[in-house]
Design a protein around this motif. Structure first.
Motif, PDB file in Angstrom:
ATOM      1  N   THR A 165       0.820  -1.205   0.000  1.00  0.00           N
ATOM      2  CA  THR A 165       0.000   0.000   0.000  1.00  0.00           C
ATOM      3  C   THR A 165       0.859   1.262   0.000  1.00  0.00           C
ATOM      4  OG1 THR A 165      -0.109  -0.034   2.412  1.00  0.00           O
ATOM      5  CG2 THR A 165      -1.837  -1.202   1.213  1.00  0.00           C
ATOM      6  N   PHE A 166       0.196   2.387  -0.272  1.00  0.00           N
ATOM      7  CA  PHE A 166       0.946   3.642  -0.383  1.00  0.00           C
ATOM      8  C   PHE A 166       1.625   4.022   0.924  1.00  0.00           C
ATOM      9  CE2 PHE A 166       1.189   8.271   0.070  1.00  0.00           C
ATOM     10  CZ  PHE A 166       2.053   8.558  -0.958  1.00  0.00           C
ATOM     11  N   SER A 167       0.925   3.893   2.048  1.00  0.00           N
ATOM     12  CA  SER A 167       1.513   4.292   3.324  1.00  0.00           C
ATOM     13  C   SER A 167       2.751   3.474   3.647  1.00  0.00           C
ATOM     14  CB  SER A 167       0.478   4.142   4.450  1.00  0.00           C
ATOM     15  OG  SER A 167       0.026   2.808   4.553  1.00  0.00           O
ATOM     16  N   VAL A 168       2.688   2.166   3.368  1.00  0.00           N
ATOM     17  CA  VAL A 168       3.843   1.303   3.628  1.00  0.00           C
ATOM     18  C   VAL A 168       4.962   1.616   2.643  1.00  0.00           C
ATOM     19  CG1 VAL A 168       4.656  -1.090   3.616  1.00  0.00           C
ATOM     20  CG2 VAL A 168       2.448  -0.516   4.649  1.00  0.00           C
ATOM     21  N   TYR A 169       4.594   1.808   1.390  1.00  0.00           N
ATOM     22  CA  TYR A 169       5.613   2.155   0.387  1.00  0.00           C
ATOM     23  C   TYR A 169       6.309   3.471   0.745  1.00  0.00           C
ATOM     24  CZ  TYR A 169       7.547   4.136  -3.873  1.00  0.00           C
ATOM     25  OH  TYR A 169       8.373   4.739  -4.773  1.00  0.00           O
ATOM     26  N   ARG A 170       5.536   4.440   1.214  1.00  0.00           N
ATOM     27  CA  ARG A 170       6.114   5.732   1.573  1.00  0.00           C
ATOM     28  C   ARG A 170       7.104   5.578   2.724  1.00  0.00           C
ATOM     29  NH1 ARG A 170       1.822  10.186   3.050  1.00  0.00           N
ATOM     30  NH2 ARG A 170       1.387   8.593   4.630  1.00  0.00           N
ATOM     31  N   GLU A 171       6.771   4.734   3.712  1.00  0.00           N
ATOM     32  CA  GLU A 171       7.695   4.493   4.820  1.00  0.00           C
ATOM     33  C   GLU A 171       8.979   3.847   4.333  1.00  0.00           C
ATOM     34  OE1 GLU A 171       6.225   2.719   8.408  1.00  0.00           O
ATOM     35  OE2 GLU A 171       4.199   3.469   8.049  1.00  0.00           O
ATOM     36  N   MET A 172       8.846   2.918   3.408  1.00  0.00           N
ATOM     37  CA  MET A 172      10.027   2.256   2.858  1.00  0.00           C
ATOM     38  C   MET A 172      10.916   3.248   2.110  1.00  0.00           C
ATOM     39  SD  MET A 172       8.433  -1.266   1.325  1.00  0.00           S
ATOM     40  CE  MET A 172       7.657  -2.502   2.363  1.00  0.00           C
ATOM     41  N   ALA A 173      10.276   4.061   1.266  1.00  0.00           N
ATOM     42  CA  ALA A 173      11.033   5.042   0.487  1.00  0.00           C
ATOM     43  C   ALA A 173      11.735   6.044   1.395  1.00  0.00           C
ATOM     44  CB  ALA A 173      10.098   5.759  -0.489  1.00  0.00           C
ATOM     45  N   GLN A 174      11.059   6.494   2.446  1.00  0.00           N
ATOM     46  CA  GLN A 174      11.670   7.443   3.379  1.00  0.00           C
ATOM     47  C   GLN A 174      12.829   6.800   4.126  1.00  0.00           C
ATOM     48  OE1 GLN A 174       8.366   8.718   5.795  1.00  0.00           O
ATOM     49  NE2 GLN A 174       7.662  10.241   4.297  1.00  0.00           N
ATOM     50  N   ALA A 175      12.686   5.535   4.474  1.00  0.00           N
ATOM     51  CA  ALA A 175      13.761   4.832   5.182  1.00  0.00           C
ATOM     52  C   ALA A 175      15.012   4.725   4.322  1.00  0.00           C
ATOM     53  CB  ALA A 175      13.296   3.446   5.605  1.00  0.00           C
ATOM     54  N   LEU A 176      14.826   4.472   3.037  1.00  0.00           N
ATOM     55  CA  LEU A 176      15.978   4.341   2.143  1.00  0.00           C
ATOM     56  C   LEU A 176      16.635   5.689   1.869  1.00  0.00           C
ATOM     57  CD1 LEU A 176      14.683   1.693  -0.438  1.00  0.00           C
ATOM     58  CD2 LEU A 176      15.957   1.354   1.673  1.00  0.00           C
ATOM     59  N   ARG A 177      15.840   6.774   1.944  1.00  0.00           N
ATOM     60  CA  ARG A 177      16.414   8.105   1.727  1.00  0.00           C
ATOM     61  C   ARG A 177      17.062   8.654   2.990  1.00  0.00           C
ATOM     62  NH1 ARG A 177      11.452   9.165  -1.172  1.00  0.00           N
ATOM     63  NH2 ARG A 177      10.656  10.212   0.707  1.00  0.00           N
ATOM     64  N   ALA A 178      16.576   8.216   4.154  1.00  0.00           N
ATOM     65  CA  ALA A 178      17.018   8.819   5.414  1.00  0.00           C
ATOM     66  C   ALA A 178      18.416   8.402   5.817  1.00  0.00           C
ATOM     67  CB  ALA A 178      16.032   8.481   6.532  1.00  0.00           C
ATOM     68  N   THR A 179      18.821   7.207   5.472  1.00  0.00           N
ATOM     69  CA  THR A 179      20.115   6.720   5.924  1.00  0.00           C
ATOM     70  C   THR A 179      20.712   5.758   4.912  1.00  0.00           C
ATOM     71  OG1 THR A 179      21.267   5.485   7.678  1.00  0.00           O
ATOM     72  CG2 THR A 179      19.007   4.838   7.185  1.00  0.00           C
ATOM     73  N   ARG A 180      22.016   5.630   4.974  1.00  0.00           N
ATOM     74  CA  ARG A 180      22.713   4.667   4.133  1.00  0.00           C
ATOM     75  C   ARG A 180      23.143   3.436   4.932  1.00  0.00           C
ATOM     76  NH1 ARG A 180      24.048   6.156  -0.886  1.00  0.00           N
ATOM     77  NH2 ARG A 180      23.836   8.355  -1.475  1.00  0.00           N
ATOM     78  N   ASN A 181      22.824   3.448   6.229  1.00  0.00           N
ATOM     79  CA  ASN A 181      23.155   2.314   7.071  1.00  0.00           C
ATOM     80  C   ASN A 181      22.213   1.151   6.746  1.00  0.00           C
ATOM     81  OD1 ASN A 181      22.678   0.641   9.695  1.00  0.00           O
ATOM     82  ND2 ASN A 181      24.648   1.662  10.012  1.00  0.00           N
ATOM     83  N   GLU A 182      22.783   0.038   6.299  1.00  0.00           N
ATOM     84  CA  GLU A 182      21.966  -1.085   5.852  1.00  0.00           C
ATOM     85  C   GLU A 182      21.118  -1.661   6.978  1.00  0.00           C
ATOM     86  OE1 GLU A 182      23.049  -5.540   4.617  1.00  0.00           O
ATOM     87  OE2 GLU A 182      23.638  -4.081   3.066  1.00  0.00           O
ATOM     88  N   TYR A 183      21.665  -1.750   8.175  1.00  0.00           N
ATOM     89  CA  TYR A 183      20.919  -2.306   9.302  1.00  0.00           C
ATOM     90  C   TYR A 183      19.680  -1.457   9.612  1.00  0.00           C
ATOM     91  CZ  TYR A 183      19.691  -3.679  14.058  1.00  0.00           C
ATOM     92  OH  TYR A 183      19.005  -4.080  15.180  1.00  0.00           O
TER      93      TYR A 183
END
Length: 326
Positions: A220-238
């Motif tokens: 869903t959009f809300s989950v996708y948005r959280e994923m996209a923000q997480a990938l933009r917020a940090t480069r730490n893989e963990y």
């Protein structure tokens, strides 16, 4: 209408309790696949000739689902399943759940619990049906059409060049869709073997069509948005994996299990990229518009590259995202 209705004693609840044990099948659920990815033979051995079923304990713990009420005209005298009082009128006497048949006055429908149990009597097709509704109606963890298509592609399509990229026959895909819609009502399987469907690309196209027609996308959009923000917020893989895992857990169980099986399957396809020319990058490009909900234009423009990046991250790290918590 009764002012004080005893919901637990309503005919609907008593009926559901009586048929509950009859509908439960003592079959093992689809095991979590944290380790090796299953082959087509392993899937067939695990599930036999039918789709994977919920065990009794899992049906008792089934996710709560709200009723999907719509105005309904009852052709014969009908009683409210909530308050047990007569529903007066000639047309549109009340509301009825389109998934389970629960009938109620409008006022009673506002008091109903999150106890909808979709039934095949009302869920008469497989395509264009809410994922949770379909899985609950069939008592499965993953939609039968998804499981059968994956099994068939892994059985004879892993070495097919351009699998999921090359389009199959539109007419054949449409016939298969109609077969699943019809057989779904009868709880029967559709034959996807080479004797029935010679072109494996039509089976692959059917799987993509199923996800494309879902009323609510797999992610869903809300989950996708959280994923996209997480990938933009940090480069730490963990941290990325931790945040993505948390976002995935917010989805309904049917979405989680189906997404997990799809990601595992696409990784199997990618391991044969030397023959089928389909790498994880290629698969992410093809499936990202199908399984990710990017929202409406009012919610902001999301570039296709962002969608592909999110799905590629899920494909690469799915074992850590769906595996045991560390």
């Amino acid at each position: 209408m009764a002012d004080e209705a005893v919901y637990e004693e309503s005919p609907y609840i008593q009926y559901q309790k009586s048929i509950g044990t009859q509908r439960r099948q003592q079959r093992p659920p689809l095991p979590t696949l944290n380790g090796a990815t299953p082959t087509a033979d392993q899937l067939r051995a695990r599930h036999g000739s039918e789709s994977s079923q919920w065990s009794s304990s899992e049906q008792n713990d089934a996710p709560q689902k709200a009723h999907r009420f719509i105005a309904h005209t009852f052709r014969i005298p009908h009683y409210c399943d909530y308050c047990r009082n007569f529903m007066w009128g000639l047309v549109q006497q009340g509301l009825r759940c389109d998934d389970c048949g629960f009938a109620a006055h409008k006022r009673c429908s506002e008091r109903s619990l999150l106890d909808c149990r979709p039934d095949l009597k009302y869920v008469k097709r497989m395509f264009a049906v809410d994922l949770t509704t379909l899985c609950m109606a069939h008592s499965v963890l993953v939609p039968p059409v998804v499981e059968q298509c994956i099994m068939e592609v892994q059985r004879r399509g892993l070495n097919a060049e351009g699998i999921y990229r090359i389009s199959g026959s539109h007419e054949e895909i449409e016939k298969l869709r109609q077969s699943f819609d019809m057989c779904g009502t009868l709880n029967q399987r559709v034959d996807l073997s080479q004797a029935r469907v010679e072109d494996i690309h039509s089976v692959a196209g059917l799987l993509k069509l199923y996800f494309r027609l879902l009323p609510q996308p797999l992610v869903t959009f809300s989950v996708y948005r959280e994923m996209a923000q997480a990938l933009r917020a940090t480069r730490n893989e963990y941290d990325r994996i931790k945040t993505t895992r948390k976002a995935v857990e917010e989805m309904p169980p049917a979405h989680v299990q189906t997404l997990k099986l799809l990601l595992e399957h696409l990784n199997v396809v990618a391991t044969n990229s030397s023959a089928n020319k389909m790498t994880l990058e290629n698969l992410a490009t093809i499936f990202s518009p199908t399984v990710l909900c990017t929202g409406s234009p009012q919610q902001g423009i999301i570039l296709p590259q962002q969608e592909q990046y999110v799905l590629h991250f899920l494909l690469v790290h799915y074992k850590k995202i769906f595996g045991p918590q560390r």
